[in-house]
Write a protein that holds these residues in place. Sequence first.
Motif, PDB file in Angstrom:
ATOM      1  N   THR A  30      30.242  49.018  46.987  1.00 23.39           N
ATOM      2  CA  THR A  30      30.672  50.075  46.075  1.00 23.39           C
ATOM      3  C   THR A  30      32.078  50.546  46.423  1.00 23.39           C
ATOM      4  N   GLY A  33      34.590  47.884  45.428  1.00 27.31           N
ATOM      5  CA  GLY A  33      34.795  47.956  43.985  1.00 27.31           C
ATOM      6  C   GLY A  33      35.711  49.099  43.598  1.00 27.31           C
ATOM      7  N   ARG A  34      35.521  50.245  44.208  1.00 30.38           N
ATOM      8  CA  ARG A  34      36.374  51.402  43.910  1.00 30.38           C
ATOM      9  C   ARG A  34      37.812  51.164  44.341  1.00 30.38           C
ATOM     10  N   VAL A  38      37.108  49.624  40.112  1.00 29.02           N
ATOM     11  CA  VAL A  38      35.805  49.538  39.442  1.00 29.02           C
ATOM     12  C   VAL A  38      34.943  50.677  39.962  1.00 29.02           C
ATOM     13  N   LEU A  40      31.756  52.009  40.576  1.00 27.59           N
ATOM     14  CA  LEU A  40      30.316  51.784  40.698  1.00 27.59           C
ATOM     15  C   LEU A  40      29.686  53.031  41.300  1.00 27.59           C
ATOM     16  N   LEU A  55      30.865  46.585  33.253  1.00 27.90           N
ATOM     17  CA  LEU A  55      31.547  45.590  34.077  1.00 27.90           C
ATOM     18  C   LEU A  55      31.866  44.362  33.236  1.00 27.90           C
ATOM     19  N   GLN A  59      33.930  40.794  37.074  1.00 26.76           N
ATOM     20  CA  GLN A  59      33.579  41.890  37.979  1.00 26.76           C
ATOM     21  C   GLN A  59      32.110  41.811  38.359  1.00 26.76           C
ATOM     22  N   LEU A  63      31.277  41.373  42.207  1.00 26.59           N
ATOM     23  CA  LEU A  63      30.718  42.544  42.883  1.00 26.59           C
ATOM     24  C   LEU A  63      29.214  42.459  43.064  1.00 26.59           C
ATOM     25  N   LYS A  64      28.504  42.110  42.019  1.00 30.44           N
ATOM     26  CA  LYS A  64      27.046  42.077  42.130  1.00 30.44           C
ATOM     27  C   LYS A  64      26.529  40.743  42.654  1.00 30.44           C
TER      28      LYS A  64
END
Length: 128
Positions: A30, A33-34, A38, A40, A55, A59, A63-64
């Motif tokens: 998270t 991502g920030r 992004v 999250l 997303l 992304q 990310l996931k």
Amino acid sequence: MRYHVSVVAEFFIQIVVALPVFLLWFAVVTLIGRAFGVRLPFRSLRQRNGTSQRLTFSQHMWLKGVLGWGCGMWIVTTFDDYLDWKYWSGSAHDLSAGKLLFHAVLWPLAGLLFGWMTWNARTGTAES
């Protein structure tokens, strides 16, 4: 089938230790991502509506899939192999450089597959 009490206890101890490591990794994802813009939520990487739905494909995959699931699984399985070796007389072969490198490539690739499957599941439910 009868299980030896120490085997069951070992399993639960490994789960109790590995679960916080995995959850900490989701917090790190998270924050990564920030750092890239992004947003999250800290509470969940798997929301059905809201930030997670916005997303982009790339992304979502990175990310996931790769970071969240692939690298997370690599960290948890490596940590589990370490605990097994250190405290339960497991094989040191699981911690060899070749096996660690192999898993460092395998798990993120599996994360790509995971990201692709969850993207398809998300877009499939959104269309119906």
